[in-house]
Design a protein around this motif. Structure first.
Motif, PDB file in Angstrom:
ATOM      1  N   UNK A 166      21.814   5.027  -3.843  1.00 38.19           N
ATOM      2  CA  UNK A 166      20.185   5.484  -3.441  1.00 38.19           C
ATOM      3  C   UNK A 166      19.927   4.540  -2.258  1.00 38.19           C
ATOM      4  N   UNK A 167      19.680   5.082  -0.877  1.00 38.10           N
ATOM      5  CA  UNK A 167      18.930   3.983  -0.113  1.00 38.10           C
ATOM      6  C   UNK A 167      17.105   3.880  -0.290  1.00 38.10           C
ATOM      7  N   UNK A 168      16.900   2.850   0.516  1.00 36.66           N
ATOM      8  CA  UNK A 168      15.321   3.232   0.574  1.00 36.66           C
ATOM      9  C   UNK A 168      15.527   1.771   1.941  1.00 36.66           C
ATOM     10  N   UNK A 174       0.910  -1.057  -0.022  1.00 35.58           N
ATOM     11  CA  UNK A 174       0.109   0.070  -0.085  1.00 35.58           C
ATOM     12  C   UNK A 174       0.999   1.293   0.229  1.00 35.58           C
ATOM     13  N   UNK A 175       2.242   1.180   0.459  1.00 38.65           N
ATOM     14  CA  UNK A 175       2.831   2.743   0.492  1.00 38.65           C
ATOM     15  C   UNK A 175       4.459   2.436  -0.512  1.00 38.65           C
ATOM     16  N   UNK A 176       4.303   3.313  -1.336  1.00 36.99           N
ATOM     17  CA  UNK A 176       4.606   3.383  -2.783  1.00 36.99           C
ATOM     18  C   UNK A 176       5.632   4.597  -2.122  1.00 36.99           C
ATOM     19  N   UNK A 177       7.096   4.705  -2.584  1.00 43.13           N
ATOM     20  CA  UNK A 177       8.016   5.907  -2.035  1.00 43.13           C
ATOM     21  C   UNK A 177       9.205   4.905  -2.904  1.00 43.13           C
ATOM     22  N   UNK A 178      10.029   6.361  -3.315  1.00 41.88           N
ATOM     23  CA  UNK A 178      11.564   6.087  -3.888  1.00 41.88           C
ATOM     24  C   UNK A 178      12.748   5.090  -2.867  1.00 41.88           C
ATOM     25  N   UNK A 179      12.462   5.824  -1.791  1.00 39.26           N
ATOM     26  CA  UNK A 179      13.503   5.799  -1.045  1.00 39.26           C
ATOM     27  C   UNK A 179      12.434   4.240   0.360  1.00 39.26           C
ATOM     28  N   UNK A 180      11.440   3.583  -0.392  1.00 37.36           N
ATOM     29  CA  UNK A 180      10.900   2.167   0.094  1.00 37.36           C
ATOM     30  C   UNK A 180      11.505   1.241  -0.242  1.00 37.36           C
ATOM     31  N   UNK A 181      11.970   0.047  -0.539  1.00 40.19           N
ATOM     32  CA  UNK A 181      12.208  -1.030  -0.909  1.00 40.19           C
ATOM     33  C   UNK A 181      10.873  -1.603  -1.499  1.00 40.19           C
ATOM     34  N   UNK A 188      30.133  12.878   1.168  1.00 43.42           N
ATOM     35  CA  UNK A 188      28.602  13.237   0.382  1.00 43.42           C
ATOM     36  C   UNK A 188      27.978  12.255   0.449  1.00 43.42           C
ATOM     37  N   UNK A 189      28.712  10.532  -0.277  1.00 36.31           N
ATOM     38  CA  UNK A 189      27.574   9.405  -0.685  1.00 36.31           C
ATOM     39  C   UNK A 189      26.930   9.090   1.035  1.00 36.31           C
ATOM     40  N   UNK A 190      27.899   9.814   2.349  1.00 38.50           N
ATOM     41  CA  UNK A 190      26.969   9.446   4.197  1.00 38.50           C
ATOM     42  C   UNK A 190      26.223  10.478   3.634  1.00 38.50           C
ATOM     43  N   UNK A 191      26.047  11.696   2.753  1.00 42.78           N
ATOM     44  CA  UNK A 191      25.167  12.564   3.200  1.00 42.78           C
ATOM     45  C   UNK A 191      23.614  12.489   1.991  1.00 42.78           C
ATOM     46  N   UNK A 192      24.431  11.859   1.480  1.00 48.50           N
ATOM     47  CA  UNK A 192      22.813  11.015   0.062  1.00 48.50           C
ATOM     48  C   UNK A 192      22.043  10.302   0.932  1.00 48.50           C
ATOM     49  N   UNK A 193      22.948   9.493   1.141  1.00 48.28           N
ATOM     50  CA  UNK A 193      22.341   8.339   2.043  1.00 48.28           C
ATOM     51  C   UNK A 193      21.266   8.995   3.179  1.00 48.28           C
ATOM     52  N   UNK A 194      21.623   9.525   3.886  1.00 44.27           N
ATOM     53  CA  UNK A 194      21.420  10.225   5.140  1.00 44.27           C
ATOM     54  C   UNK A 194      19.395  11.536   4.836  1.00 44.27           C
ATOM     55  N   UNK A 195      19.596  11.704   3.654  1.00 47.07           N
ATOM     56  CA  UNK A 195      19.311  12.440   3.358  1.00 47.07           C
ATOM     57  C   UNK A 195      18.198  11.447   2.540  1.00 47.07           C
ATOM     58  N   UNK A 196      17.942  10.547   1.876  1.00 41.97           N
ATOM     59  CA  UNK A 196      17.417   9.680   0.814  1.00 41.97           C
ATOM     60  C   UNK A 196      16.109   8.905   2.107  1.00 41.97           C
ATOM     61  N   UNK A 212      19.029  17.815   3.935  1.00 38.99           N
ATOM     62  CA  UNK A 212      18.443  17.909   1.569  1.00 38.99           C
ATOM     63  C   UNK A 212      19.649  18.348   0.893  1.00 38.99           C
ATOM     64  N   UNK A 213      20.429  19.953   1.865  1.00 38.53           N
ATOM     65  CA  UNK A 213      20.782  21.062   1.975  1.00 38.53           C
ATOM     66  C   UNK A 213      22.200  20.532   1.867  1.00 38.53           C
ATOM     67  N   UNK A 214      22.766  19.692   3.043  1.00 33.96           N
ATOM     68  CA  UNK A 214      24.584  18.826   3.410  1.00 33.96           C
ATOM     69  C   UNK A 214      24.560  18.009   2.160  1.00 33.96           C
ATOM     70  N   UNK A 215      23.038  17.572   1.828  1.00 29.38           N
ATOM     71  CA  UNK A 215      24.160  16.788   0.814  1.00 29.38           C
ATOM     72  C   UNK A 215      23.939  17.071  -0.922  1.00 29.38           C
ATOM     73  N   UNK A 216      23.565  18.365  -1.115  1.00 25.45           N
ATOM     74  CA  UNK A 216      23.974  19.037  -1.955  1.00 25.45           C
ATOM     75  C   UNK A 216      25.010  19.651  -2.411  1.00 25.45           C
ATOM     76  N   UNK A 217      25.449  19.477  -1.543  1.00 28.70           N
ATOM     77  CA  UNK A 217      26.761  20.883  -1.188  1.00 28.70           C
ATOM     78  C   UNK A 217      27.828  19.311  -1.489  1.00 28.70           C
ATOM     79  N   UNK A 218      28.534  19.987  -3.153  1.00 28.53           N
ATOM     80  CA  UNK A 218      29.650  19.086  -3.350  1.00 28.53           C
ATOM     81  C   UNK A 218      30.865  19.098  -2.690  1.00 28.53           C
TER      82      UNK A 218
END
Length: 394
Positions: free
Chosen positions: A210-212, A121-128, A169-177, A345-351
């Motif tokens: 990308x985390x799920x 019933x639940x669908x989102x890019x960050x849910x498996x 950068x990958x760690x922040x991407x995972x945390x944000x997702x 999301x801000x931290x993950x966007x900072x290259x």
């Protein structure tokens, strides 16, 4: 994939607390009734969501063929709930992950049912994504999309020689997702869903990191109306449970926020939530970190040594600030997950490139959880649902 177990001795509780109550509804784009389940078979699973469950049903023979009869070289991992195998469905040639629940393990029919219902019933890019299930006789199997890079725990705590270490950068991407996945459960699902088992082994990564969120057997429908919490048996994983939930069994959305704070701290420090191999006083990650949060001169000591100093100083302190607020002992002091998403999301966007690291000193930055940091967070544009903001004001 670690198993789940009671965080503390559970208070007496009716077993019906483990499944969605008959009178409640779970909606994701459409309203779906959840009917009371007293036993499990395919017809009941199908009817429990008014025929709208998208998950396929598989026979045990089909899944045995997909895993070459559950051969050892197809095994991806093993935990308290059972074993997970990599397989290929003959009907579609799709590569999948198949979880075979241990018939004598910790996850029973009720948890199996909750997982099927929730992920259908639940669908989102960050849910498996749940592809289907098997309920043949006493066999209970779940079929998920295959996540090529395994779990966050595999990369953060148990990296093999062929796995590259996670950079900042990958760690922040995972945390944000991961935070976005929680935000969907808290803000979009109606009633809200409390995940209840957020930990590194339950965050899976695709080929692009990308985390799920996975493993929804312990998920609960959150409080509705004037209710402030859900009373339930205390379940979860030691080291991740919010203190008020472990002590009282009163579960809220802020319980998930605390667990997220533990995961974020693991990402920053590279330490496990519980690690008995470390020196005395450092076994519990949160207990070790609390005094360091109050001394800005020690912030750099909290960074994972495996980062080799390759992180932005300001980004480190801002990430620590978010973790510290999520780990407040009082639930009311923790931020809404929507505000956590905004910050991460801000931290993950900072290259970030090591050669561009600025020479900022700790004295130039606010301490995590300090009044300055909290004011900065509160000044952000309001986010999250009206339900969350009204609940936070209570």
């Amino acid at each position: 994939m670690g198993g789940c177990f009671p965080c503390t001795r559970p208070p007496k509780s009716d077993e019906k607390d483990q499944i969605p109550p008959t009178s409640e509804k779970l909606k994701s784009k459409s309203s779906v009734d959840l009917k009371k389940q007293s036993s499990l078979n395919e017809n009941q699973i199908s009817s429990s969501a008014s025929g709208r469950i998208a998950a396929q049903t598989f026979t045990f023979r089909e899944l045995a063929a997909a895993t070459r009869n559950f051969r050892a070289d197809c095994l991806l991992g093993e935990g308290g709930f059972g074993r997970v195998y990599k397989g290929r469905l003959e009907s579609s040639n799709q590569v999948v992950a198949i979880k075979q629940l241990d018939r004598n393990g910790l996850q029973g029919n009720r948890e199996f049912l909750v997982e099927v219902l929730m992920l259908s019933l639940l669908h989102h890019p960050n849910l498996v994504n749940l592809i289907g299930y098997c309920a043949d006789g006493d066999q209970r199997l779940l079929v998920y999309e295959y996540m090529a890079l395994g779990s966050l725990e595999d990369h953060l705590h148990e990296p093999s020689p062929d796995k590259k270490r996670l950079d900042w950068s990958t760690r922040m991407k995972i945390a944000a997702g991961a935070a976005k996945g929680l935000e969907y459960l808290h803000d979009t699902a109606s009633p809200p869903v409390i995940y209840r088992d957020l930990k590194c082994s339950n965050i899976l990564l695709d080929e692009d990191y990308n985390p799920k969120l996975s493993d929804f057997g312990l998920a609960k429908l959150g409080p509705v109306g004037d209710n402030t919490h859900v009373s339930t048996r205390v379940m979860g994983t030691y080291g991740y449970c919010a203190p008020e939930y472990a002590m009282t069994g009163q579960l809220t959305l802020k319980s998930d926020v605390y667990s997220f704070g533990v995961v974020l701290l693991e990402l920053i420090t590279g330490r496990r939530a519980i690690d008995n191999s470390r020196a005395a006083g450092e076994h519990n990650l949160v207990a070790w970190a609390r005094p360091l949060f109050r001394d800005r001169r020690k912030f750099s000591q909290m960074a994972d040594p495996m980062l080799l100093g390759h992180y932005p100083a300001r980004g480190l302190y801002q990430a620590l600030a978010v973790a510290a607020m999520c780990l407040q002992e009082q639930p009311s002091m923790r931020p809404l997950i929507a505000d956590v998403v905004t910050a991460l999301a801000y931290l993950a966007s900072q290259s970030y490139k090591p050669q561009n690291q600025t020479n900022q000193t700790a004295s130039q930055l606010a301490a995590p959880g300090s009044p300055q940091t909290r004011v900065d967070l509160e000044r952000r544009p309001p986010s999250g649902s009206e339900r969350d903001r009204s609940r936070a004001s209570k």
